[in-house]
Design an enzyme around this catalytic site. Structure first.
Site, PDB file in Angstrom:
ATOM      1  N   SER A 143       0.819  -1.211   0.000  1.00 23.06           N
ATOM      2  CA  SER A 143       0.000   0.000   0.000  1.00 23.06           C
ATOM      3  C   SER A 143       0.844   1.249   0.000  1.00 23.06           C
ATOM      4  O   SER A 143       0.347   2.336  -0.268  1.00 23.06           O
ATOM      5  CB  SER A 143      -0.837   0.068   1.275  1.00 23.06           C
ATOM      6  N   GLU A 189      -4.400   0.196  -8.623  1.00 22.46           N
ATOM      7  CA  GLU A 189      -3.301   1.086  -9.000  1.00 22.46           C
ATOM      8  C   GLU A 189      -2.136   0.201  -9.439  1.00 22.46           C
ATOM      9  O   GLU A 189      -1.750  -0.716  -8.707  1.00 22.46           O
ATOM     10  CB  GLU A 189      -2.877   1.952  -7.799  1.00 22.46           C
ATOM     11  N   HIS A 243      -1.906  -2.661  -6.825  1.00 26.43           N
ATOM     12  CA  HIS A 243      -2.511  -2.302  -5.550  1.00 26.43           C
ATOM     13  C   HIS A 243      -4.031  -2.415  -5.641  1.00 26.43           C
ATOM     14  O   HIS A 243      -4.706  -1.519  -6.140  1.00 26.43           O
ATOM     15  CB  HIS A 243      -2.081  -0.879  -5.163  1.00 26.43           C
ATOM     16  N   ASN A 303      -4.242   6.214  -1.337  1.00 19.13           N
ATOM     17  CA  ASN A 303      -3.866   6.227   0.083  1.00 19.13           C
ATOM     18  C   ASN A 303      -3.280   7.570   0.511  1.00 19.13           C
ATOM     19  O   ASN A 303      -3.460   7.995   1.653  1.00 19.13           O
ATOM     20  CB  ASN A 303      -2.865   5.109   0.391  1.00 19.13           C
TER      21      ASN A 303
HETATM   22  N1  CAA Z   1     -15.590  -9.676   0.133  1.00 18.78           N
HETATM   23  C1  CAA Z   1     -16.327  -9.858  -0.976  1.00 18.78           C
HETATM   24  N2  CAA Z   1     -17.465  -9.174  -1.214  1.00 18.78           N
HETATM   25  C2  CAA Z   1     -17.869  -8.318  -0.272  1.00 18.78           C
HETATM   26  C3  CAA Z   1     -17.151  -8.077   0.906  1.00 18.78           C
HETATM   27  C4  CAA Z   1     -15.964  -8.809   1.086  1.00 18.78           C
HETATM   28  N3  CAA Z   1     -15.180  -8.641   2.165  1.00 18.78           N
HETATM   29  N4  CAA Z   1     -17.806  -7.152   1.639  1.00 18.78           N
HETATM   30  C5  CAA Z   1     -18.900  -6.803   0.941  1.00 18.78           C
HETATM   31  N5  CAA Z   1     -18.934  -7.517  -0.209  1.00 18.78           N
HETATM   32  C6  CAA Z   1     -19.942  -7.415  -1.261  1.00 18.78           C
HETATM   33  C7  CAA Z   1     -21.270  -7.945  -0.811  1.00 18.78           C
HETATM   34  O1  CAA Z   1     -21.397  -9.331  -1.052  1.00 18.78           O
HETATM   35  C8  CAA Z   1     -22.217  -7.162  -1.682  1.00 18.78           C
HETATM   36  O2  CAA Z   1     -22.220  -7.711  -2.983  1.00 18.78           O
HETATM   37  P1  CAA Z   1     -23.532  -7.644  -3.926  1.00 18.78           P
HETATM   38  O3  CAA Z   1     -23.852  -6.194  -4.094  1.00 18.78           O
HETATM   39  O4  CAA Z   1     -23.048  -8.300  -5.192  1.00 18.78           O
HETATM   40  O5  CAA Z   1     -24.588  -8.396  -3.208  1.00 18.78           O
HETATM   41  C9  CAA Z   1     -21.549  -5.780  -1.787  1.00 18.78           C
HETATM   42  O6  CAA Z   1     -20.156  -6.036  -1.527  1.00 18.78           O
HETATM   43  C10 CAA Z   1     -22.077  -4.789  -0.778  1.00 18.78           C
HETATM   44  O7  CAA Z   1     -21.920  -5.341   0.521  1.00 18.78           O
HETATM   45  P2  CAA Z   1     -22.918  -5.184   1.740  1.00 18.78           P
HETATM   46  O8  CAA Z   1     -24.306  -4.985   1.229  1.00 18.78           O
HETATM   47  O9  CAA Z   1     -22.669  -6.282   2.711  1.00 18.78           O
HETATM   48  O10 CAA Z   1     -22.395  -3.907   2.488  1.00 18.78           O
HETATM   49  P3  CAA Z   1     -22.252  -2.438   2.040  1.00 18.78           P
HETATM   50  O11 CAA Z   1     -23.137  -2.054   0.926  1.00 18.78           O
HETATM   51  O12 CAA Z   1     -22.304  -1.717   3.320  1.00 18.78           O
HETATM   52  O13 CAA Z   1     -20.752  -2.394   1.460  1.00 18.78           O
HETATM   53  C11 CAA Z   1     -18.446  -2.174   1.564  1.00 18.78           C
HETATM   54  C12 CAA Z   1     -19.660  -2.782   2.213  1.00 18.78           C
HETATM   55  C13 CAA Z   1     -18.237  -2.794   0.166  1.00 18.78           C
HETATM   56  C14 CAA Z   1     -17.252  -2.496   2.441  1.00 18.78           C
HETATM   57  C15 CAA Z   1     -18.665  -0.632   1.425  1.00 18.78           C
HETATM   58  O14 CAA Z   1     -19.016  -0.112   2.669  1.00 18.78           O
HETATM   59  C16 CAA Z   1     -17.461   0.109   0.898  1.00 18.78           C
HETATM   60  O15 CAA Z   1     -17.184   0.098  -0.287  1.00 18.78           O
HETATM   61  N6  CAA Z   1     -16.748   0.816   1.796  1.00 18.78           N
HETATM   62  C17 CAA Z   1     -15.568   1.597   1.467  1.00 18.78           C
HETATM   63  C18 CAA Z   1     -14.366   0.706   1.520  1.00 18.78           C
HETATM   64  C19 CAA Z   1     -13.097   1.420   1.154  1.00 18.78           C
HETATM   65  O16 CAA Z   1     -12.964   2.633   1.274  1.00 18.78           O
HETATM   66  N7  CAA Z   1     -12.086   0.639   0.711  1.00 18.78           N
HETATM   67  C20 CAA Z   1     -10.778   1.160   0.433  1.00 18.78           C
HETATM   68  C21 CAA Z   1      -9.898   1.049   1.648  1.00 18.78           C
HETATM   69  S1  CAA Z   1      -8.292   1.662   1.361  1.00 18.78           S
HETATM   70  C22 CAA Z   1      -7.512   0.423   0.579  1.00 18.78           C
HETATM   71  O17 CAA Z   1      -8.036  -0.603   0.304  1.00 18.78           O
HETATM   72  C23 CAA Z   1      -6.117   0.686   0.206  1.00 18.78           C
HETATM   73  C24 CAA Z   1      -5.125   0.374   1.227  1.00 18.78           C
HETATM   74  O18 CAA Z   1      -3.986   0.190   0.822  1.00 18.78           O
HETATM   75  C25 CAA Z   1      -5.379   0.341   2.628  1.00 18.78           C
HETATM   76  P1  NAD Z   2      -3.285  -9.194   6.811  1.00 13.62           P
HETATM   77  O1  NAD Z   2      -2.560  -9.003   8.078  1.00 13.62           O
HETATM   78  O2  NAD Z   2      -4.758  -9.302   6.837  1.00 13.62           O
HETATM   79  O3  NAD Z   2      -2.730 -10.466   6.036  1.00 13.62           O
HETATM   80  C1  NAD Z   2      -1.376 -10.735   5.819  1.00 13.62           C
HETATM   81  C2  NAD Z   2      -1.231 -12.232   5.652  1.00 13.62           C
HETATM   82  O4  NAD Z   2       0.077 -12.524   5.197  1.00 13.62           O
HETATM   83  C3  NAD Z   2      -1.447 -12.983   6.955  1.00 13.62           C
HETATM   84  O5  NAD Z   2      -2.454 -13.934   6.749  1.00 13.62           O
HETATM   85  C4  NAD Z   2      -0.095 -13.632   7.230  1.00 13.62           C
HETATM   86  O6  NAD Z   2      -0.203 -14.905   7.813  1.00 13.62           O
HETATM   87  C5  NAD Z   2       0.478 -13.734   5.820  1.00 13.62           C
HETATM   88  N1  NAD Z   2       1.949 -13.816   5.764  1.00 13.62           N
HETATM   89  C6  NAD Z   2       2.841 -13.104   6.486  1.00 13.62           C
HETATM   90  N2  NAD Z   2       4.099 -13.469   6.141  1.00 13.62           N
HETATM   91  C7  NAD Z   2       3.989 -14.411   5.181  1.00 13.62           C
HETATM   92  C8  NAD Z   2       4.914 -15.170   4.444  1.00 13.62           C
HETATM   93  N3  NAD Z   2       6.234 -15.037   4.610  1.00 13.62           N
HETATM   94  N4  NAD Z   2       4.453 -16.065   3.531  1.00 13.62           N
HETATM   95  C9  NAD Z   2       3.121 -16.218   3.350  1.00 13.62           C
HETATM   96  N5  NAD Z   2       2.196 -15.518   4.026  1.00 13.62           N
HETATM   97  C10 NAD Z   2       2.620 -14.628   4.940  1.00 13.62           C
HETATM   98  O7  NAD Z   2      -2.830  -7.978   5.868  1.00 13.62           O
HETATM   99  P2  NAD Z   2      -3.573  -7.348   4.597  1.00 13.62           P
HETATM  100  O8  NAD Z   2      -4.425  -6.250   5.071  1.00 13.62           O
HETATM  101  O9  NAD Z   2      -4.150  -8.433   3.755  1.00 13.62           O
HETATM  102  O10 NAD Z   2      -2.346  -6.683   3.839  1.00 13.62           O
HETATM  103  C11 NAD Z   2      -1.561  -7.392   2.914  1.00 13.62           C
HETATM  104  C12 NAD Z   2      -0.860  -6.419   1.980  1.00 13.62           C
HETATM  105  O11 NAD Z   2      -1.837  -5.730   1.222  1.00 13.62           O
HETATM  106  C13 NAD Z   2      -0.052  -5.351   2.707  1.00 13.62           C
HETATM  107  O12 NAD Z   2       1.062  -5.027   1.933  1.00 13.62           O
HETATM  108  C14 NAD Z   2      -1.024  -4.190   2.754  1.00 13.62           C
HETATM  109  O13 NAD Z   2      -0.382  -2.954   2.875  1.00 13.62           O
HETATM  110  C15 NAD Z   2      -1.717  -4.326   1.412  1.00 13.62           C
HETATM  111  N6  NAD Z   2      -3.059  -3.745   1.300  1.00 13.62           N
HETATM  112  C16 NAD Z   2      -3.925  -3.768   2.358  1.00 13.62           C
HETATM  113  C17 NAD Z   2      -5.182  -3.241   2.201  1.00 13.62           C
HETATM  114  C18 NAD Z   2      -6.169  -3.264   3.323  1.00 13.62           C
HETATM  115  O14 NAD Z   2      -7.167  -2.514   3.259  1.00 13.62           O
HETATM  116  N7  NAD Z   2      -5.996  -4.040   4.336  1.00 13.62           N
HETATM  117  C19 NAD Z   2      -5.580  -2.713   0.961  1.00 13.62           C
HETATM  118  C20 NAD Z   2      -4.673  -2.743  -0.097  1.00 13.62           C
HETATM  119  C21 NAD Z   2      -3.408  -3.256   0.072  1.00 13.62           C
END
Ligand code: CAA
Ligand code: NAD
Length: 597
Positions: free
Chosen positions: A125, A158, A146, A196
């Site tokens: 990320s 991305e 990503h 992000n």
């Molecule tokens: N896996 C697979 N499908 C999922 C799921 C999951 N974990 N969670 C929800 N879904 C699916 C559901 O099955 C449902 O599908 P259908 O429309 O086909 O039936 C759909 O998504 C909507 O789900 P829900 O009705 O249960 O719930 P919701 O409408 O409240 O949506 C959510 C849940 C999809 C999480 C929504 O709230 C959302 O999009 N939130 C924003 C999430 C966000 O910002 N993500 C980015 C985070 S940052 C990142 O990812 C980058 C990083 O590096 C950290």
């Molecule tokens: P997580 O903690 O949910 O999962 C990480 C997994 O990796 C764990 O199940 C762990 O057992 C496994 N693992 C650790 N070391 C390992 C190894 N040597 N070999 C095999 N498996 C190993 O973390 P996450 O949220 O799934 O994040 C995974 C990656 O994706 C990170 O780089 C994170 O920054 C990125 N990412 C996270 C998000 C998010 O919203 N959580 C979104 C986009 C990208």
């Protein structure tokens, strides 16, 4: 596959089956690929298996796929704890913990496992893809892919191109992602990439707000859901992302950019150290039914039914001062909820205008079959307009929605203080002025409060209820209960610039302008990233053009003045657009040109 693609991908390895890896494995298997999922031990493998079964099970339950299709999908995924099983993979996507060392050791190990022409991708990320790639003997075959959480839901991916990523690798991965129905956006290797970088400043700010006890977790989250139409609030989103991952992302971003707004809020570190990682561990900002469950259960911080605000004042007649957009919306809200409303304007034509607006809104609803003529006359029967402020002497609460000018508002409060009966609540819907300055000119500062409605007031659910240092608790409670009575979602916060929503929203919009100004990404790519990666209803530039760049600049300046955060300084590009008169949709040009549309 198109003619330009040089590789045939059939087998995909996914390393790490946590929050992201399991979702990524599902996406590939859903599209017919053979997937090899690798975890570090049997516990990780079991967690990954459960995640996949749960996700496909839910799709079956929702009739998005049949049981047979779900079984076929799961049948395409082989689970293993041995990385050597990746020997036949055409592409490996690494999704292990956000640690440079762990990721580098994996990319080093892959050299001796996969074919020389296999493509290697990291789902990091924020970490440097370039640095991860150098651990491999062939850094040219390494890219960032990503995915966003949940990977099966969000369309954005991305693609991070390093200075050594080979062009054919980039082209092939782009093509592959498109074939999965994803929308790939290519960007350079900078901590946080597009989404992000913009998201985590906002999330960290929300954590600081919570940590500083400015508002409760429920109110911060409700404010962004109901004020901005976000699918989830920032604290619930952090729980979904994982607090350990979020901490690492912020830490990396901070170390690269030295922007103190990215320095992880101290409480994040405390949660991570305590093992409270969010949904995945069953507890983070909220408590969940079980690890990996999305179901929130009550905990010590959950407001109990006894805490439900009650009307501590008898409210029968509501006064509204003003005849503009907000005032007429507020009149409509109270009248529709059954209250008698008396509003005042500066001339009979303005007073008539409010009644005409409400009538027009009703006629539209009647045309659409959502209201009746009887309801219209009933509601209009409760509304009375006057041109004399003195007529407000009998109201139980008055909400002012006149010009956003402190001198004009304080004069009004002096007058209301003279006119309104003792005990009447005096509320302002200001979005930026200090409410205490209005309270101070009255002899009843304890009865003065903010009720920040959102535009259009009749439709938007949120009201920020803003107490000053002098507001009586019973007044706050009554106003919270009153919002509930009229069908609004009220959140409670203190008297400072931006309240909850604007303080969280505008610095994020300003950051997007800075990113555009730095030529890191185009306005289109940034808008796409935020809509398709984070499911936001509008991209930042779409929103800026709707809100108006002049309005956004004024709010951002206020925030900068109040908090003196260097990171809140308005982006020079925003200032220039305002100087040029490019204010957004209202002038036909803002970040985009609307004149030809
Ligand atoms: N896996 C697979 N499908 C999922 C799921 C999951 N974990 N969670 C929800 N879904 C699916 C559901 O099955 C449902 O599908 P259908 O429309 O086909 O039936 C759909 O998504 C909507 O789900 P829900 O009705 O249960 O719930 P919701 O409408 O409240 O949506 C959510 C849940 C999809 C999480 C929504 O709230 C959302 O999009 N939130 C924003 C999430 C966000 O910002 N993500 C980015 C985070 S940052 C990142 O990812 C980058 C990083 O590096 C950290
Ligand atoms: P997580 O903690 O949910 O999962 C990480 C997994 O990796 C764990 O199940 C762990 O057992 C496994 N693992 C650790 N070391 C390992 C190894 N040597 N070999 C095999 N498996 C190993 O973390 P996450 O949220 O799934 O994040 C995974 C990656 O994706 C990170 O780089 C994170 O920054 C990125 N990412 C996270 C998000 C998010 O919203 N959580 C979104 C986009 C990208």
């Amino acid at each position: 596959m198109t003619e330009t693609a040089t590789r045939e991908f059939t087998t995909v390895g996914v390393i790490g089956l946590g929050t992201m890896g399991a979702g990524i494995a599902e996406v590939f298997a859903r599209n017919g690929f053979a997937v090899i999922g690798v975890e570090q031990n049997d516990v990780g493998l079991e967690r990954g298996r459960q995640h996949l079964e749960h996700s496909t099970g839910r799709a079956v339950k929702r009739e998005k796929m049949t049981r047979e299709q779900a079984d076929e999908l799961l049948g395409r995924i082989t689970l293993t704890t041995d990385m050597q099983d990746l020997a036949g993979a055409d592409l490996v996507v690494e999704a292990v913990v956000e640690s440079l060392e762990v990721k580098k050791s994996i990319f080093r190990a892959l050299d001796d496992i996969v074919r020389p022409d296999a493509v290697l991708a990291t789902n990091t990320s924020s970490l440097s893809v370039t640095e991860i790639s150098t651990a491999n003997a062939k850094p040219g075959r390494v890219v960032g892919v990503h995915f966003f959480n949940p990977a099966p839901v969000q369309n954005l991916v991305e693609i991070i191109r390093t200075v050594v990523t080979e062009p054919d690798v980039l082209a092939d991965v782009q093509e592959l992602l498109r074939s999965l129905g994803k929308n790939p956006v290519v960007c350079g290797d900078k901590a946080g990439f597009i989404a992000n970088t913009l998201l985590f400043g906002y999330l960290n700010h929300a954590v600081a707000m919570y940590e500083g006890k400015y508002a409760s977790r429920e109110d911060i989250d409700a404010a962004m859901r109901f004020g901005c139409g976000y699918p989830m609030g920032p604290l619930a989103l952090l729980d979904l992302i994982g607090l350990d991952t979020a901490y690492e992302i912020l830490d990396t971003m901070y170390k690269q950019g030295r922007d103190r707004l990215h320095a992880p809020a101290p409480i994040l570190k405390q949660y991570v150290t305590a093992g409270l990682l969010g949904r995945k561990s069953g507890r983070g900002f909220y408590t969940y039914e079980a690890p990996d469950s999305p179901v929130v259960v009550a905990d010590a911080q959950t407001p109990s039914a006894d805490d439900k605000p009650r009307l501590r004042h008898d409210i029968k007649l509501v006064g509204v001062v003003g005849t503009g957009t907000m005032a007429s919306g507020i009149v409509e809200v109270f009248a529709k909820a059954g209250y008698d409303v008396l509003f005042t304007g500066r001339g009979q034509d303005k007073v008539d205008g409010v009644v005409a607006t409400i009538t027009k809104n009703f006629d539209k609803q009647i045309q659409r079959g959502r209201a009746t003529e009887e309801q219209k006359s009933e509601v209009l029967g409760r509304v009375r307009g006057t041109t004399s402020l003195d007529d407000l002497k009998d109201v139980d609460i008055v909400v002012e929605a006149i010009a956003e000018d402190l001198a004009i508002k304080t004069t009004l409060f002096e007058n209301l203080d003279e006119i309104c009966k003792p005990g009447a609540i005096l509320a302002t819907t200001t979005s930026s002025l200090p409410i205490i300055s209005m309270a101070k000119v009255t002899k009843r500062p304890q009865d003065v409060i903010g009720m920040h409605f959102f535009n259009p007031a009749a439709i938007m659910k949120l009201v920020e209820v803003v107490s000053t240092v002098a507001t009586d608790e019973a007044v706050t409670e009554t106003v919270l209960a009153l919002c509930d009575e009229v069908g609004k979602v009220a959140v409670k916060c203190g008297d400072r610039s931006g309240f909850i929503v604007n303080a969280l929203l505008f610095p994020y919009l300003n950051d997007a302008v800075k990113m555009l100004e730095a030529h890191y990404a185009t306005a289109d790519d940034i808008d796409t990233a935020m809509k398709q990666g984070c499911a936001l209803p509008m991209g930042p530039f779409e929103l800026l053009d709707v809100v108006g760049n002049d309005v956004s600049l004024a709010i951002q300046r206020e925030l900068y003045l109040e908090f003196r955060e260097p990171g809140f300084a308005p982006a020079p590009l925003l200032e220039h657009l305002v100087t040029a008169g490019y204010l957004g949709r209202k002038t036909g040009r803002g970040f985009r040109d609307y004149s030809a549309r």
